[in-house]
Design a protein around this motif. Structure first.
Motif, mmCIF file in Angstrom:
data_model
loop_
_atom_site.group_PDB
_atom_site.id
_atom_site.type_symbol
_atom_site.label_atom_id
_atom_site.label_comp_id
_atom_site.label_asym_id
_atom_site.label_seq_id
_atom_site.Cartn_x
_atom_site.Cartn_y
_atom_site.Cartn_z
ATOM 1 N N ARG A 231 7.273 -20.818 -26.332
ATOM 2 C CA ARG A 231 7.703 -19.617 -26.541
ATOM 3 C C ARG A 231 8.742 -18.975 -25.507
ATOM 4 O O ARG A 231 9.599 -18.316 -25.927
ATOM 5 C CB ARG A 231 6.429 -18.619 -26.561
ATOM 6 C CG ARG A 231 5.355 -18.979 -27.527
ATOM 7 C CD ARG A 231 4.220 -18.108 -27.682
ATOM 8 N NE ARG A 231 4.556 -16.590 -28.313
ATOM 9 C CZ ARG A 231 3.415 -15.760 -28.253
ATOM 10 N NH1 ARG A 231 2.426 -16.063 -27.797
ATOM 11 N NH2 ARG A 231 3.712 -14.688 -28.931
ATOM 12 N N LEU A 235 12.501 -17.879 -26.753
ATOM 13 C CA LEU A 235 12.835 -16.339 -25.988
ATOM 14 C C LEU A 235 14.479 -16.774 -25.437
ATOM 15 O O LEU A 235 15.278 -16.025 -25.565
ATOM 16 C CB LEU A 235 12.196 -15.712 -25.047
ATOM 17 C CG LEU A 235 10.753 -15.167 -25.744
ATOM 18 C CD1 LEU A 235 9.989 -14.686 -24.889
ATOM 19 C CD2 LEU A 235 11.135 -13.961 -26.801
ATOM 20 N N PRO A 298 4.851 -12.730 -15.983
ATOM 21 C CA PRO A 298 6.263 -12.477 -16.750
ATOM 22 C C PRO A 298 7.277 -12.721 -15.619
ATOM 23 O O PRO A 298 8.345 -12.877 -15.984
ATOM 24 C CB PRO A 298 6.076 -11.172 -17.286
ATOM 25 C CG PRO A 298 4.965 -10.442 -16.399
ATOM 26 C CD PRO A 298 4.014 -11.438 -16.184
ATOM 27 N N TYR A 403 1.571 -13.852 -23.711
ATOM 28 C CA TYR A 403 2.021 -15.286 -23.350
ATOM 29 C C TYR A 403 0.990 -16.068 -22.515
ATOM 30 O O TYR A 403 1.426 -16.861 -21.701
ATOM 31 C CB TYR A 403 3.391 -15.034 -22.905
ATOM 32 C CG TYR A 403 4.462 -14.437 -23.705
ATOM 33 C CD1 TYR A 403 4.423 -14.769 -25.034
ATOM 34 C CD2 TYR A 403 5.171 -13.554 -23.281
ATOM 35 C CE1 TYR A 403 5.423 -14.022 -26.030
ATOM 36 C CE2 TYR A 403 6.254 -13.137 -24.010
ATOM 37 C CZ TYR A 403 6.457 -13.266 -25.260
ATOM 38 O OH TYR A 403 7.325 -12.715 -26.112
ATOM 39 N N LYS A 428 2.092 -6.768 -24.433
ATOM 40 C CA LYS A 428 3.284 -7.571 -24.863
ATOM 41 C C LYS A 428 3.956 -8.040 -23.615
ATOM 42 O O LYS A 428 4.135 -7.440 -22.637
ATOM 43 C CB LYS A 428 4.193 -6.555 -25.567
ATOM 44 C CG LYS A 428 5.359 -6.983 -26.085
ATOM 45 C CD LYS A 428 6.096 -6.358 -26.874
ATOM 46 C CE LYS A 428 7.807 -6.781 -26.936
ATOM 47 N NZ LYS A 428 7.597 -7.942 -27.865
ATOM 48 N N GLY A 429 4.356 -9.269 -23.776
ATOM 49 C CA GLY A 429 5.193 -9.789 -22.781
ATOM 50 C C GLY A 429 4.554 -10.350 -21.464
ATOM 51 O O GLY A 429 5.100 -10.830 -20.555
ATOM 52 N N ARG A 464 7.112 -4.944 -22.351
ATOM 53 C CA ARG A 464 8.299 -5.261 -23.004
ATOM 54 C C ARG A 464 8.414 -6.938 -22.384
ATOM 55 O O ARG A 464 7.732 -7.307 -21.536
ATOM 56 C CB ARG A 464 9.514 -4.782 -22.809
ATOM 57 C CG ARG A 464 10.106 -4.713 -21.393
ATOM 58 C CD ARG A 464 11.291 -3.648 -21.453
ATOM 59 N NE ARG A 464 11.892 -3.656 -19.956
ATOM 60 C CZ ARG A 464 12.563 -4.430 -19.311
ATOM 61 N NH1 ARG A 464 13.189 -5.402 -20.031
ATOM 62 N NH2 ARG A 464 13.112 -4.239 -17.948
ATOM 63 N N ASP A 465 9.258 -7.592 -23.068
ATOM 64 C CA ASP A 465 9.323 -9.173 -22.860
ATOM 65 C C ASP A 465 10.288 -9.088 -21.632
ATOM 66 O O ASP A 465 11.036 -8.332 -21.072
ATOM 67 C CB ASP A 465 10.377 -9.822 -23.896
ATOM 68 C CG ASP A 465 9.441 -10.163 -25.010
ATOM 69 O OD1 ASP A 465 8.338 -10.309 -24.859
ATOM 70 O OD2 ASP A 465 9.984 -10.497 -26.227
#
Length: 477
Positions: A231, A235, A298, A403, A428-429, A464-465
């Motif tokens: 993933r 991205l 992240p 993730y 998320k992210g 967010r990512d």
């Protein structure tokens, strides 16, 4: 439930609960900048409750509320691993839970075999990493036997269930009515086990990065890490700057790993702990360790394509430095012999005996090696009932990172199937452990204050990512 409480009181009658005295102290790992004021003490418990004459001391720390309206349901913080000590792990994180402090104590207990509770640990050098993962080498056998024989412990009694009996003893000794539990990673297994063994002792539960009770730790490590790495690389492919800088970073990773399998790289690196320069052989296992650790958060996920590209183009030092720092951290903070005791009793017996996979990140003989190691380790395999899904109506909040390379959201979904009063939030992210990130401490605090109220998680829309590092100066926005 009555039987469990009777057992707890029965062995406490031969223990030393009256010896529990809390004194002012400061907590924080040696060498760290953390120094948190607390009250510390020890509680003496039997190592084997059927033979109570041999005892061990449990190390605990309490951050006390000074409120005149203090509630008798502290937050008990459960560390992960297996092998992390709770006191040092959470010493620098207590401020995250400070909103609970006006009315609740925070309690940390080093699990038996960790921290200062008769720690079970054996040194692993960078040079050991390759030989200890080689099924055809005798080195891992000698290391395992020497490690086991060096321990002042009966390793059969360093398991999750025994750790929970210890925590129940602490609850009784402190006069606590009920706990609120926060467990992260393997700490979620401890929380689920507590819910199962002593349900009336638990008011609410936060499970952060969930290990479902039926999951055999290690079985899914390969699939989960591959999923996260894939993933991350996808991205990167979809990010114009990342794609332009690195191209097919996933293929570069495999090319570099395959090259290391054939020809390891010898490097001279500065040890971040000692400052001394050391000659290190960078093997495939060494590189995979770095990739795995970079997949946890992240901030470091965004470095993976850059790190792979540098390594594949003649600059492996960045990846090697990270592996060395991870190894130092694991040696300092993780009690690997306790991990062996837990996994040999609770996980390895429930794994396949063959990996049946080629070009595995963790080695093509991982399961065979784990079974072989446990044959040399004294342990008592848990009853099948221990691995059954935990059924409970205790208010429970499950948290996952989108993730997460270790405990993906699917694990929480699985555990939630038998938790009738539960809700699951996915950030998320994010990676492994999300309860301390962004607005999540506020969400956790709101849940513990009123576990039955409707939870407002709208602030999570701000997640967010992550951004990718195009060079070592930082991400390109």
């Amino acid at each position: 439930m009555k039987k469990s409480l009777c057992l707890a009181f029965a062995w406490l009658s031969v223990g030393h609960a009256s010896d529990l005295e809390l004194k002012p102290c400061f907590i924080g790992a040696d060498g760290s900048s953390v120094s948190t004021a607390a009250h510390c003490g020890t509680l003496t418990v039997p190592e084997n409750r059927d033979q109570p004459e041999r005892t061990i001391d449990l190390n605990l720390a309490v951050i006390k509320s000074t409120s005149t309206e203090k509630l008798n349901d502290p937050l008990l913080l459960l560390a992960g691993g297996p092998g992390q000590g709770a006191v040092d792990t959470f010493a620098g994180l207590v401020n995250i839970f400070k909103a609970l402090l006006p009315h609740r104590d925070l309690v940390m207990v080093d699990q038996r075999g960790t921290g200062q509770s008769n720690p079970l640990r054996c040194e692993v050098s960078p040079e050991d990493l390759e030989t200890l993962s080689d099924l055809n080498s005798d080195a891992w056998k000698a290391w395992t036997k020497d490690c086991h024989d060096s321990l002042d412990a009966d390793t059969r009694y360093y398991t999750t269930s025994e750790a929970i009996r210890d925590l129940e003893a602490v609850r009784l000794a402190l006069g606590v009515q009920q706990w609120n539990l926060y467990g992260g990673s393997y700490g979620t297994r401890k929380a689920l086990t507590y819910m199962n063994m002593f349900p009336e002792s638990v008011r609410s539960v936060v499970l952060d990065s969930v290990v479902a009770q039926e999951e055999a730790l290690g079985t899914s490590h390969e699939a989960n890490l591959r999923q996260t790495l894939t993933r991350v690389f996808r991205l990167c492919d979809a990010d114009e700057a990342c794609n332009e800088a690195f191209g097919d970073a996933e293929q570069q990773m495999w090319k570099f790993l395959d090259g290391l399998k054939e020809t390891p790289i010898t490097l001279r690196l500065q040890n971040s702990d000692t400052g001394r320069y050391e000659t290190v052989t960078m093997t495939r296992d060494y590189a995979v360790l770095a990739l795995r650790m970079f997949s946890y958060s992240p901030e470091t996920m965004g470095l993976i394509p850059l790190m792979v590209s540098l390594a594949n183009n003649g600059q492996p030092e960045t990846m090697a430095h990270q592996s060395l720092m991870v190894m130092n951290s694991l040696n300092q903070g993780l009690n690997n012999a306790l991990e062996m005791s837990v996994t040999c009793a609770e996980d390895v017996p429930f794994m396949p005996k063959e990996t049946n996979q080629t070009n595995s990140l963790f080695g093509d003989n991982l399961f065979e090696l784990m079974h072989a190691r446990c044959e040399l380790w004294d342990s008592i395999v848990v009853d099948d009932s221990f691995k059954a899904p935990v059924e409970s109506d205790i208010p429970t909040l499950l948290l996952s990172g989108e993730y997460d390379p270790v405990t993906p959201p699917e694990f929480a979904d699985q555990a939630m199937e038998t938790l009738s009063n539960a809700q699951h939030l996915v950030a998320k992210g994010q990676g492994h452990i999300v309860g301390t990130r962004g607005c999540m401490p506020g969400v956790v605090t709101d849940f513990i204050k009123d576990p039955e109220a409707e939870l407002d998680s709208s602030c999570m829309k701000n997640f967010r990512d992550f951004s990718f590092f195009i060079n070592m100066n930082g991400p390109k926005e």
